[in-house]
Scaffold this motif. Structure first.
Motif, PDB file in Angstrom:
ATOM      1  N   MET A   1       0.830  -1.213   0.000  1.00  0.00           N
ATOM      2  CA  MET A   1       0.000   0.000   0.000  1.00  0.00           C
ATOM      3  C   MET A   1       0.864   1.263   0.000  1.00  0.00           C
ATOM      4  SD  MET A   1      -2.775  -1.293   2.873  1.00  0.00           S
ATOM      5  CE  MET A   1      -3.409   0.287   3.350  1.00  0.00           C
ATOM      6  N   GLY A   2       2.152   1.120   0.317  1.00  0.00           N
ATOM      7  CA  GLY A   2       3.045   2.283   0.327  1.00  0.00           C
ATOM      8  C   GLY A   2       3.297   2.828   1.716  1.00  0.00           C
ATOM      9  N   ILE A   3       2.973   2.015   2.735  1.00  0.00           N
ATOM     10  CA  ILE A   3       3.232   2.409   4.118  1.00  0.00           C
ATOM     11  C   ILE A   3       4.557   1.791   4.540  1.00  0.00           C
ATOM     12  CG2 ILE A   3       2.421   2.157   6.514  1.00  0.00           C
ATOM     13  CD1 ILE A   3      -0.452   2.062   5.359  1.00  0.00           C
ATOM     14  N   LYS A   4       5.447   2.625   5.082  1.00  0.00           N
ATOM     15  CA  LYS A   4       6.759   2.106   5.478  1.00  0.00           C
ATOM     16  C   LYS A   4       6.682   1.276   6.755  1.00  0.00           C
ATOM     17  CE  LYS A   4      10.133   5.131   3.363  1.00  0.00           C
ATOM     18  NZ  LYS A   4       9.919   6.593   3.233  1.00  0.00           N
ATOM     19  N   LEU A   5       7.564   0.273   6.814  1.00  0.00           N
ATOM     20  CA  LEU A   5       7.628  -0.592   8.002  1.00  0.00           C
ATOM     21  C   LEU A   5       8.916  -0.342   8.774  1.00  0.00           C
ATOM     22  CD1 LEU A   5       6.442  -4.049   6.577  1.00  0.00           C
ATOM     23  CD2 LEU A   5       5.105  -2.376   7.871  1.00  0.00           C
ATOM     24  N   LEU A   6       8.766  -0.106  10.079  1.00  0.00           N
ATOM     25  CA  LEU A   6       9.919   0.162  10.930  1.00  0.00           C
ATOM     26  C   LEU A   6      10.030  -0.917  12.013  1.00  0.00           C
ATOM     27  CD1 LEU A   6       9.116   2.959   9.645  1.00  0.00           C
ATOM     28  CD2 LEU A   6       9.790   4.007  11.787  1.00  0.00           C
ATOM     29  N   VAL A   7      11.247  -1.361  12.260  1.00  0.00           N
ATOM     30  CA  VAL A   7      11.485  -2.253  13.400  1.00  0.00           C
ATOM     31  C   VAL A   7      11.768  -1.365  14.608  1.00  0.00           C
ATOM     32  CG1 VAL A   7      12.921  -4.081  14.363  1.00  0.00           C
ATOM     33  CG2 VAL A   7      12.540  -3.962  11.884  1.00  0.00           C
ATOM     34  N   ASP A   8      10.981  -1.527  15.680  1.00  0.00           N
ATOM     35  CA  ASP A   8      11.128  -0.695  16.872  1.00  0.00           C
ATOM     36  C   ASP A   8      11.949  -1.416  17.945  1.00  0.00           C
ATOM     37  OD1 ASP A   8      10.764   1.473  18.539  1.00  0.00           O
ATOM     38  OD2 ASP A   8       8.619   1.167  18.841  1.00  0.00           O
ATOM     39  N   ASP A   9      12.662  -0.662  18.753  1.00  0.00           N
ATOM     40  CA  ASP A   9      13.404  -1.207  19.907  1.00  0.00           C
ATOM     41  C   ASP A   9      14.351  -2.330  19.507  1.00  0.00           C
ATOM     42  OD1 ASP A   9      11.708   0.493  21.235  1.00  0.00           O
ATOM     43  OD2 ASP A   9      10.505  -1.061  22.160  1.00  0.00           O
ATOM     44  N   PHE A  10      14.996  -2.205  18.341  1.00  0.00           N
ATOM     45  CA  PHE A  10      15.856  -3.288  17.862  1.00  0.00           C
ATOM     46  C   PHE A  10      16.940  -3.610  18.895  1.00  0.00           C
ATOM     47  CE2 PHE A  10      19.654  -4.901  15.691  1.00  0.00           C
ATOM     48  CZ  PHE A  10      19.116  -6.058  15.153  1.00  0.00           C
ATOM     49  N   GLY A  11      17.138  -4.897  19.120  1.00  0.00           N
ATOM     50  CA  GLY A  11      18.177  -5.332  20.050  1.00  0.00           C
ATOM     51  C   GLY A  11      17.659  -5.757  21.401  1.00  0.00           C
ATOM     52  N   THR A  12      16.373  -5.479  21.667  1.00  0.00           N
ATOM     53  CA  THR A  12      15.838  -5.811  22.990  1.00  0.00           C
ATOM     54  C   THR A  12      15.054  -7.120  22.999  1.00  0.00           C
ATOM     55  OG1 THR A  12      13.827  -4.557  22.590  1.00  0.00           O
ATOM     56  CG2 THR A  12      15.626  -3.403  23.675  1.00  0.00           C
ATOM     57  N   GLY A  13      14.561  -7.522  21.847  1.00  0.00           N
ATOM     58  CA  GLY A  13      13.722  -8.727  21.812  1.00  0.00           C
ATOM     59  C   GLY A  13      14.484  -9.894  21.222  1.00  0.00           C
ATOM     60  N   TYR A  14      13.751 -10.947  20.912  1.00  0.00           N
ATOM     61  CA  TYR A  14      14.365 -12.056  20.201  1.00  0.00           C
ATOM     62  C   TYR A  14      14.529 -11.604  18.770  1.00  0.00           C
ATOM     63  CZ  TYR A  14      13.097 -15.055  24.067  1.00  0.00           C
ATOM     64  OH  TYR A  14      12.984 -15.621  25.296  1.00  0.00           O
ATOM     65  N   SER A  15      15.754 -11.660  18.250  1.00  0.00           N
ATOM     66  CA  SER A  15      15.859 -11.219  16.877  1.00  0.00           C
ATOM     67  C   SER A  15      16.395 -12.324  15.994  1.00  0.00           C
ATOM     68  CB  SER A  15      16.743  -9.991  16.769  1.00  0.00           C
ATOM     69  OG  SER A  15      17.808 -10.098  17.671  1.00  0.00           O
ATOM     70  N   SER A  16      15.813 -12.384  14.827  1.00  0.00           N
ATOM     71  CA  SER A  16      16.347 -13.260  13.819  1.00  0.00           C
ATOM     72  C   SER A  16      16.712 -12.373  12.643  1.00  0.00           C
ATOM     73  CB  SER A  16      15.300 -14.285  13.402  1.00  0.00           C
ATOM     74  OG  SER A  16      15.608 -14.756  12.125  1.00  0.00           O
ATOM     75  N   LEU A  17      18.006 -12.241  12.416  1.00  0.00           N
ATOM     76  CA  LEU A  17      18.455 -11.347  11.351  1.00  0.00           C
ATOM     77  C   LEU A  17      17.921 -11.818  10.010  1.00  0.00           C
ATOM     78  CD1 LEU A  17      22.121 -10.780  12.519  1.00  0.00           C
ATOM     79  CD2 LEU A  17      20.103  -9.415  12.993  1.00  0.00           C
ATOM     80  N   ALA A  18      17.835 -13.133   9.815  1.00  0.00           N
ATOM     81  CA  ALA A  18      17.325 -13.679   8.559  1.00  0.00           C
ATOM     82  C   ALA A  18      15.887 -13.227   8.332  1.00  0.00           C
ATOM     83  CB  ALA A  18      17.395 -15.194   8.578  1.00  0.00           C
ATOM     84  N   GLN A  19      15.107 -13.222   9.413  1.00  0.00           N
ATOM     85  CA  GLN A  19      13.704 -12.844   9.289  1.00  0.00           C
ATOM     86  C   GLN A  19      13.554 -11.365   8.957  1.00  0.00           C
ATOM     87  OE1 GLN A  19      11.401 -14.758  12.149  1.00  0.00           O
ATOM     88  NE2 GLN A  19       9.473 -14.170  11.225  1.00  0.00           N
ATOM     89  N   LEU A  20      14.470 -10.551   9.518  1.00  0.00           N
ATOM     90  CA  LEU A  20      14.461  -9.121   9.199  1.00  0.00           C
ATOM     91  C   LEU A  20      14.567  -8.922   7.699  1.00  0.00           C
ATOM     92  CD1 LEU A  20      16.718  -7.185  11.693  1.00  0.00           C
ATOM     93  CD2 LEU A  20      14.247  -7.131  11.456  1.00  0.00           C
TER      94      LEU A  20
ATOM     95  N   LYS B   1      15.015   0.879  13.942  1.00  0.00           N
ATOM     96  CA  LYS B   1      15.168   1.794  15.079  1.00  0.00           C
ATOM     97  C   LYS B   1      15.891   1.050  16.188  1.00  0.00           C
ATOM     98  CE  LYS B   1      12.056   4.889  15.980  1.00  0.00           C
ATOM     99  NZ  LYS B   1      10.781   5.544  16.444  1.00  0.00           N
ATOM    100  N   VAL B   2      17.102   1.513  16.467  1.00  0.00           N
ATOM    101  CA  VAL B   2      17.949   0.829  17.443  1.00  0.00           C
ATOM    102  C   VAL B   2      17.598   1.322  18.847  1.00  0.00           C
ATOM    103  CG1 VAL B   2      20.325   0.315  18.103  1.00  0.00           C
ATOM    104  CG2 VAL B   2      19.749   0.686  15.693  1.00  0.00           C
ATOM    105  N   ASP B   3      17.355   0.392  19.747  1.00  0.00           N
ATOM    106  CA  ASP B   3      16.892   0.732  21.094  1.00  0.00           C
ATOM    107  C   ASP B   3      17.843   1.666  21.836  1.00  0.00           C
ATOM    108  OD1 ASP B   3      14.697   0.001  23.110  1.00  0.00           O
ATOM    109  OD2 ASP B   3      16.550  -0.193  24.276  1.00  0.00           O
ATOM    110  N   LYS B   4      17.262   2.484  22.717  1.00  0.00           N
ATOM    111  CA  LYS B   4      18.055   3.495  23.432  1.00  0.00           C
ATOM    112  C   LYS B   4      19.138   2.895  24.328  1.00  0.00           C
ATOM    113  CE  LYS B   4      14.262   4.495  26.710  1.00  0.00           C
ATOM    114  NZ  LYS B   4      13.119   4.015  25.914  1.00  0.00           N
ATOM    115  N   ALA B   5      19.003   1.641  24.700  1.00  0.00           N
ATOM    116  CA  ALA B   5      20.051   0.995  25.498  1.00  0.00           C
ATOM    117  C   ALA B   5      21.375   1.001  24.726  1.00  0.00           C
ATOM    118  CB  ALA B   5      19.649  -0.434  25.835  1.00  0.00           C
ATOM    119  N   PHE B   6      21.320   0.802  23.414  1.00  0.00           N
ATOM    120  CA  PHE B   6      22.533   0.785  22.580  1.00  0.00           C
ATOM    121  C   PHE B   6      23.072   2.201  22.383  1.00  0.00           C
ATOM    122  CE2 PHE B   6      20.284  -3.080  21.695  1.00  0.00           C
ATOM    123  CZ  PHE B   6      21.284  -4.026  21.636  1.00  0.00           C
ATOM    124  N   THR B   7      22.149   3.166  22.275  1.00  0.00           N
ATOM    125  CA  THR B   7      22.562   4.556  22.099  1.00  0.00           C
ATOM    126  C   THR B   7      23.331   5.041  23.323  1.00  0.00           C
ATOM    127  OG1 THR B   7      20.618   4.954  20.730  1.00  0.00           O
ATOM    128  CG2 THR B   7      21.722   6.893  21.644  1.00  0.00           C
TER     129      THR B   7
END
Ligand code: C2E
Ligand code: MG
Ligand code: MG
Ligand code: MG
Length: 279
Positions: free
Chosen positions: A173-192, A201-207
């Motif tokens: 539809m043209g709506i952008k998708l953002l990953v929020d709080d990256f690094g805090t949850g279970y992440s699968s880079l392949a799935q990304l 969006k990289v979580d503030k803990a990393f910043t």
């Protein structure tokens, strides 16, 4: 229940237990009523593009204007809304407000930037979220290019086919998708990579770690390299100091968001931020 020595202490425990339960039920009633009567406001926090020093987007953050307790932050009511399923209705309320606001800005202001909306996994699992979005956009006559969706890693992981299908419909539809709080949850880079997200969006803990340790900087640099290789832009969340900002520039981070740039603010104040370079 727990056996206690004295009868008195048991009664005391009992009373505290029922008091806590009573308060929780009362709060649940209040939240239900607040959704019916719409006691919510949306605040907006800009994201700044480091190349142009201008706001490229704003994030919609809900607040509850509680009749007795004043303005409540999401941490005080989103968990209960999630637990009870009320988040579905609340999320639609927020989306409606955002679309109404965007329509107003588009009619009156020269500078209109897209708004990102936080979406709970329950909205993805329990409704046809693509339809909810197209309905809201049609009602308010808002273009899809003015909306973005923020999803946490955990909410899309183990992605059912229903969720994956919704995500690709939304993106089509043209709506952008953002990953929020990256690094805090279970992440699968392949799935990304599979899901084709636009922004990480990289979580503030990393910043906060980039100005504390060399390892912190190395880690952030690696995340940026990875995201760019996958074709995503990178946003640092929770930027609170000028030093963090200059390190992020040096690391070639794309965008920043945080109290150092701007606090979340009511719509009118947030709009005025767009008129001038931010930091
Ligand atoms: P989030 O989506 O990760 O939003 C960023 C949170 O960090 C916001 O908190 C924002 O005010 C705060 N923040 C921004 N800059 C800084 C900074 O420099 N330092 C620090 N320490 N914090 C900063 P807020 O508004 O309290 O929202 C908390 C969370 O509630 C959000 O986290 C989001 O997960 C959730 N939320 C907010 N609005 C909605 C909504 O409409 N729907 C849903 N499902 N969730 C929402
Ligand atoms: Mg967010
Ligand atoms: Mg976040
Ligand atoms: Mg968060």
């Amino acid at each position: 229940s727990v056996k206690t020595s004295g009868k008195g202490s048991f009664r005391f425990f009992d009373q505290q237990f029922y008091e806590a339960l009573r308060q929780q039920l009362e709060f649940e009633q209040e939240l239900r009523r607040a959704i019916e009567h719409d006691e919510f406001v949306v605040h907006y926090q800009p994201r700044m593009d480091l190349a142009s020093s201008r706001a490229t987007s704003m994030e919609a953050l809900v607040r509850w204007l509680h009749p007795r307790r004043g303005l409540l932050e999401p941490a005080e009511f989103i968990p209960l809304a999630e637990k009870t399923g009320m988040i579905v209705r609340l999320g639609e309320l927020v989306l409606g407000k955002v679309c109404g606001q965007l329509a107003q800005w588009a009619a009156r202001e020269a500078n209109v930037v897209p708004v990102s909306v936080n979406i709970s996994s329950r909205q993805f699992n329990e409704t046809d979220i693509a339809r909810v979005f197209s309905g809201a956009m049609a009602r308010h006559n808002v273009a899809p290019s003015l909306l973005e969706i923020e999803l946490t890693e955990s909410s899309m992981m183990g992605g059912s086919s229903h969720v994956l299908e919704s995500l690709s419909k939304i993106r089509a539809m043209g709506i952008k998708l953002l990953v929020d709080d990256f690094g805090t949850g279970y992440s699968s880079l392949a799935q990304l990579q599979l899901l084709d997200f636009d922004v990480l969006k990289v979580d503030k803990a990393f910043t906060s770690r980039i100005e504390q340790t060399e390892q912190g900087r190395i880690l952030f640099a690696a995340i940026i390299t990875m995201a760019h290789a996958l074709g995503m832009r990178v946003v640092a969340e929770g930027v609170e100091t000028g030093k963090q900002l200059s390190i992020l520039r040096a690391l070639r981070c794309d965008e920043v968001q945080g109290y150092f740039i701007s606090l979340p603010q009511a719509a009118a104040e947030a709009q005025s931020v767009l008129l001038s370079p931010v930091a």
